[in-house]
Design a protein around this motif. Structure first.
Motif, PDB file in Angstrom:
ATOM      1  N   ARG A 196       0.843  -1.190   0.000  1.00  0.00           N
ATOM      2  CA  ARG A 196       0.000   0.000   0.000  1.00  0.00           C
ATOM      3  C   ARG A 196       0.883   1.247   0.000  1.00  0.00           C
ATOM      4  O   ARG A 196       2.066   1.184   0.394  1.00  0.00           O
ATOM      5  N   GLY A 197       0.300   2.345  -0.421  1.00  0.00           N
ATOM      6  CA  GLY A 197       1.051   3.590  -0.413  1.00  0.00           C
ATOM      7  C   GLY A 197       1.453   3.988   1.001  1.00  0.00           C
ATOM      8  O   GLY A 197       0.642   3.934   1.927  1.00  0.00           O
TER       9      GLY A 197
ATOM     10  N   ARG B 216      -0.829  13.956  -8.058  1.00  0.00           N
ATOM     11  CA  ARG B 216      -1.870  12.921  -8.068  1.00  0.00           C
ATOM     12  C   ARG B 216      -1.443  11.642  -7.341  1.00  0.00           C
ATOM     13  O   ARG B 216      -1.788  10.529  -7.734  1.00  0.00           O
ATOM     14  N   LEU B 217      -0.664  11.822  -6.283  1.00  0.00           N
ATOM     15  CA  LEU B 217      -0.290  10.660  -5.475  1.00  0.00           C
ATOM     16  C   LEU B 217      -1.469  10.281  -4.580  1.00  0.00           C
ATOM     17  O   LEU B 217      -2.132  11.146  -4.016  1.00  0.00           O
ATOM     18  N   LYS B 218      -1.711   8.992  -4.460  1.00  0.00           N
ATOM     19  CA  LYS B 218      -2.861   8.519  -3.686  1.00  0.00           C
ATOM     20  C   LYS B 218      -2.499   8.361  -2.214  1.00  0.00           C
ATOM     21  O   LYS B 218      -1.382   8.024  -1.868  1.00  0.00           O
TER      22      LYS B 218
ATOM     23  N   MET C  22       2.043  16.378  -3.175  1.00  0.00           N
ATOM     24  CA  MET C  22       1.480  15.043  -3.400  1.00  0.00           C
ATOM     25  C   MET C  22       0.136  15.129  -4.098  1.00  0.00           C
ATOM     26  O   MET C  22      -0.186  14.294  -4.954  1.00  0.00           O
ATOM     27  N   LYS C  23      -0.664  16.146  -3.779  1.00  0.00           N
ATOM     28  CA  LYS C  23      -1.934  16.319  -4.474  1.00  0.00           C
ATOM     29  C   LYS C  23      -1.702  16.733  -5.918  1.00  0.00           C
ATOM     30  O   LYS C  23      -2.336  16.209  -6.849  1.00  0.00           O
TER      31      LYS C  23
END
Length: 535
Positions: free
Chosen positions: A149-150, A533-535, A529-530
């Motif tokens: 997971r991230g 587009r990092l989840k 991060m937004k």
């Protein structure tokens, strides 16, 4: 009672064969299977063969001390079982699959002897269990594998989601599908690394005991699956009070009690409960196909199926034509017993079920309903037989309108628009299964999406959705919580565990940063991060 316009015929050959039902379950087999019950107090219960009313088996009952002993033994066995690789546990399921199909005649005899259902309907249980065993035997490694997971900080944090077994799962299973509803829930629990303590209904315990014996033959450690017997209101709470997770199938009333007891202990529970399932026949349906489907939907296992249909909604423009075909097919059903293929419907399982069916039909007819087919008990065939029955003109004050009958009775209603049909089908606290019939499958899917049920079948009664074992199956509303089958069917028996590793820098002030500088740095990082587009 008003005379039926169509009387259901019996199967004389099957009637004669029913006389030997109890003798087809040898005393030596009963004695051997009874040894699989965790019981030591000397108390026993006698079961009967519903097809004939003759004694079938005398089985030991479990005391509270026996239930505790079953959990103690299961807890001792569970760590070693969970420590085995998933592929080893899955191999047990696949060997069980092969043994079940090879020796199916043995368990078909037991299912029929204990429930009174027709052999074809007993075979549905074999199909369902074999399908679930194959599915989880092949897919368990994928469902249970660790998943990356991230992490909190890209490049610095790594996270893995792992699945751990709950421990000892308590399962309470009913009498109507004794193989599917005991083994079907045990399969994913066991392959996930749990031990199981199962309380089947005493009336149908031989089937569950046979299946456990076959599982042990396939390689399951004997202590990993314990079976206890006793009255539901006595033994059931003892299981809920000791289990790490509870899987219950039964009535909505009892399910609420199970949920309360589990909640008090903060343990999870899945509940498959009652239903008042609806079938919708749209104006463009293939009427012959729909009528044949309605027979399966309403009368499989004498209607003693959680996902069977008890409410039938037919478009007014085709209602008369459809009902004529449906009544004709219903009247052609062969009623009978005997441990062989040939009968289309068997008997009810108990005097209590027969009383409910008889009461619902008689009340409805007295209040003005019309019997289109069936309508009466058949003691000439056996003590618990009742004809498959179609009721027209049912109104809301009749018990059969809203209460679950759980027998071979269906009420018919007409509708003019799809909106009207959907609203009527959804006008129930239950939400287990439904069925839509139309030649336009795209239209069928659109109608299905509007129905508040856990499964919807288009141009099939129930088997299409239930047999799709990679997809979840369960109820909405008063029909329960949770799902069997698919990912949810196995993951419910696990705890999710996240293992995160932090590298190089802590997630906190470091390298001379004070609190304010740390907050400013992380604010910039969160915006980045937004933006990326990092989840």
């Amino acid at each position: 009672m008003t005379e039926s316009t169509s009387q259901v015929r019996s199967n004389p050959a099957a009637k004669g064969a029913a006389r030997g039902v109890a003798s087809a379950v040898p005393a030596a087999l009963v004695a051997r299977l009874a040894k699989g019950v965790t019981a030591s107090g000397g108390a026993t219960a006698e079961t009967i063969a519903p097809l004939t009313g003759e004694p079938l088996a005398t089985l030991p009952l479990s005391s509270e001390e026996d239930v505790q002993r079953a959990f103690d033994q299961a807890r001792r066995a569970q760590p070693a079982w969970a420590a085995l690789p998933v592929r080893h546990r899955a191999g047990v399921l696949l060997r069980f699959h092969d043994l079940l199909l090879k020796r199916q005649d043995e368990v078909l005899d037991l299912i029929q002897a204990e429930t009174g259902k027709a052999r074809l309907h007993a075979f549905e249980e074999v199909m369902a269990v074999a399908s679930a065993a194959r599915h989880y035997g092949r897919a368990a490694r994928s469902y249970l594998r660790d998943r990356r997971r991230g992490g909190a900080v890209p490049g610095l944090t790594s996270a893995v989601e792992a699945r751990r077994p709950k421990g000892v799962v308590g399962q309470i299973s009913p009498w109507n599908y004794p193989l599917e509803l005991s083994v079907g829930d045990a399969l994913p629990a066991l392959v996930a690394g749990n031990a199981v303590v199962n309380k089947p209904d005493t009336q149908t315990a031989l089937t569950a005991l046979w299946a456990r014996e076959l599982f042990v033959e396939a390689g399951l450690p004997p202590q990993a699956w314990q079976i206890v017997l006793g009255d539901g209101p006595v033994v059931g709470p003892q299981i809920v009070e000791r289990a790490d997770y509870v899987a219950f199938t039964g009535s909505t009333r009892t399910g609420r009690d199970v949920a309360r007891r589990a909640a008090e202990r903060l343990v999870g529970a899945s509940l498959e409960l009652g239903g008042k399932n609806a079938m919708l026949v749209l104006a463009d349906a293939d009427l012959d196909r729909a009528a044949a489907g309605a027979v399966r939907a309403c009368f499989s296992s004498a209607g003693q199926l959680c996902i069977s249909v008890e409410r039938l909604y037919v478009h007014r423009s085709v209602a008369d034509d459809f009902l004529a075909r449906f009544a004709e097919k219903t009247a052609a059903l062969r009623l009978g017993g005997g441990l062989a293929y040939g009968a289309d419907m068997g008997s009810l399982v108990s005097a209590r079920q027969l009383e409910t069916v008889t009461r619902h039909v008689e009340q409805a007819v007295k209040a003005g309903a019309t019997v289109l087919a069936g309508g009466r008990a058949r003691p000439d065939l056996g003590p618990l037989f009742h004809e498959p029955t179609i009721l027209d003109g049912v109104t809301p004050e009749m018990a059969v309108c809203a209460e679950e009958t759980f027998g071979p009775v269906v009420s018919v209603y007409r509708f003019d628009t799809e909106d009207e049909a959907v609203a009527a089908a959804n006008d129930t606290p239950y939400g287990l299964n439904s069925s839509v019939w139309t030649k336009d499958t795209a239209r069928g899917r659109k109608v299905a999406a509007r129905l508040r049920t856990g499964t919807v079948n288009v141009n099939e009664a129930y088997a299409a959705a239930y047999g799709s074992v990679a997809s979840p199956m369960g109820g909405m509303g008063d029909s329960g919580l949770g799902r069997r089958h698919g990912a949810e069917g196995i993951l419910r028996y696990t705890e999710a565990q996240t293992i995160a590793v932090q590298r190089l820098l802590p997630i906190g002030p470091s390298m001379g940063l004070d609190d304010r500088k740390f907050a400013e740095l992380f604010t910039t990082g969160l915006k980045a991060m937004k933006a990326f587009r990092l989840k």
